[in-house]
Design a protein around this motif. Structure first.
Motif: not given
Length: 249
Positions: A1-23
């Motif tokens: 799994m690539s770095i970007g895919s790993s970060l995206a999957e971990a974000r979804r597992s944490a229940g975060l949207t991109v907007a929440e992660l940005s904030a």
């Protein structure tokens, strides 16, 4: 799994949207989308890309050093540090004129170089810090708003108001861990990193919804009852603590 895919999957597992992660990380949403597609061209170079990857990994519960190492391995290794002295070193020696009149052109060049180096050093030292919980020891002020983080306080049975409807959640961090706390109406009471050894308390009517990035990193008390750790080390959890407080869901 690539770095970007790993970060995206971990974000979804944490229940975060991109907007929440940005904030949370202060990184633009468009840049987060690009990184999750393994597009680092918008980061402005490897130095800034490594900083963004580190901050995102920490926010979604991954080991920042491991993810940055994977980035370095796939992008030619760790970038060489830039010596500040090299910015000031002139290619050719500057000859001092016999005239005592000041060389304003050279003075402006030196001043501009100093400003550039100051900006670079400041960017290297303080960009993209992750917000942490403001935890203060001792009892809270009687005027503290409902749901505000507080130090340890008396059990719910001794608190004023509707004791049966009030849920008091105390979280103690055994190691630094990110968590998100909301009341029953979805109002955010806290979202950030609770540092190792710190204790924080939140109050809300009827219950709270909590997302843990590491179920084994914290210990809980709900209305004075010790519930221990909510999960295993590294486990991402979504939990509800309501009335009765002894039955999290």
């Amino acid at each position: 799994m690539s770095i970007g895919s790993s970060l995206a999957e971990a974000r979804r597992s944490a229940g975060l949207t991109v907007a929440e992660l940005s904030a949370h990380t202060r990184i633009r949403e468009a840049l987060i989308h690009a990184i999750e597609r393994d597009d680092f061209s918008q980061c402005g170079g490897d130095f800034y890309a490594r900083g963004h990857v580190r901050n995102i990994a920490k926010a979604v519960g991954l080991d920042p050093e491991t993810v940055v190492h994977e980035y370095d391995e796939s992008h030619g290794g760790v970038p060489l540090p830039v010596r500040a002295a090299s910015v000031f070193q002139a290619d050719t020696p500057i000859k001092i004129r016999e005239s005592r009149s000041p060389n304003w052109t050279m003075a402006m060049v030196v001043a501009l170089a100093i400003v550039v180096v100051f900006a670079v050093v400041r960017a290297m030292g303080g960009g993209g810090e992750t917000p942490t919980a403001d935890v203060r020891p001792g009892l809270p002020s009687p005027s503290a708003p409902l749901g505000a983080p507080e130090g340890p306080r008396k059990p719910a049975s001794m608190a004023a108001g509707k004791v049966n409807d009030l849920v008091i959640l105390q979280v103690k961090a055994k190691r630094s861990s990110w968590l998100d706390v909301k009341d029953m109406n979805g109002k955010k009471l806290f979202s950030g990193t609770l540092e190792a050894g710190k204790t924080s308390v939140w109050r809300a009517d009827k219950g709270m919804k909590v997302t843990f990035s590491d179920g084994g990193a914290v210990s809980l008390q709900v209305n004075g009852k010790n519930l221990g750790t909510p999960g295993r080390r590294g486990q991402v959890l979504n939990r509800f603590y309501g009335v009765p407080a002894s039955e999290p869901r």
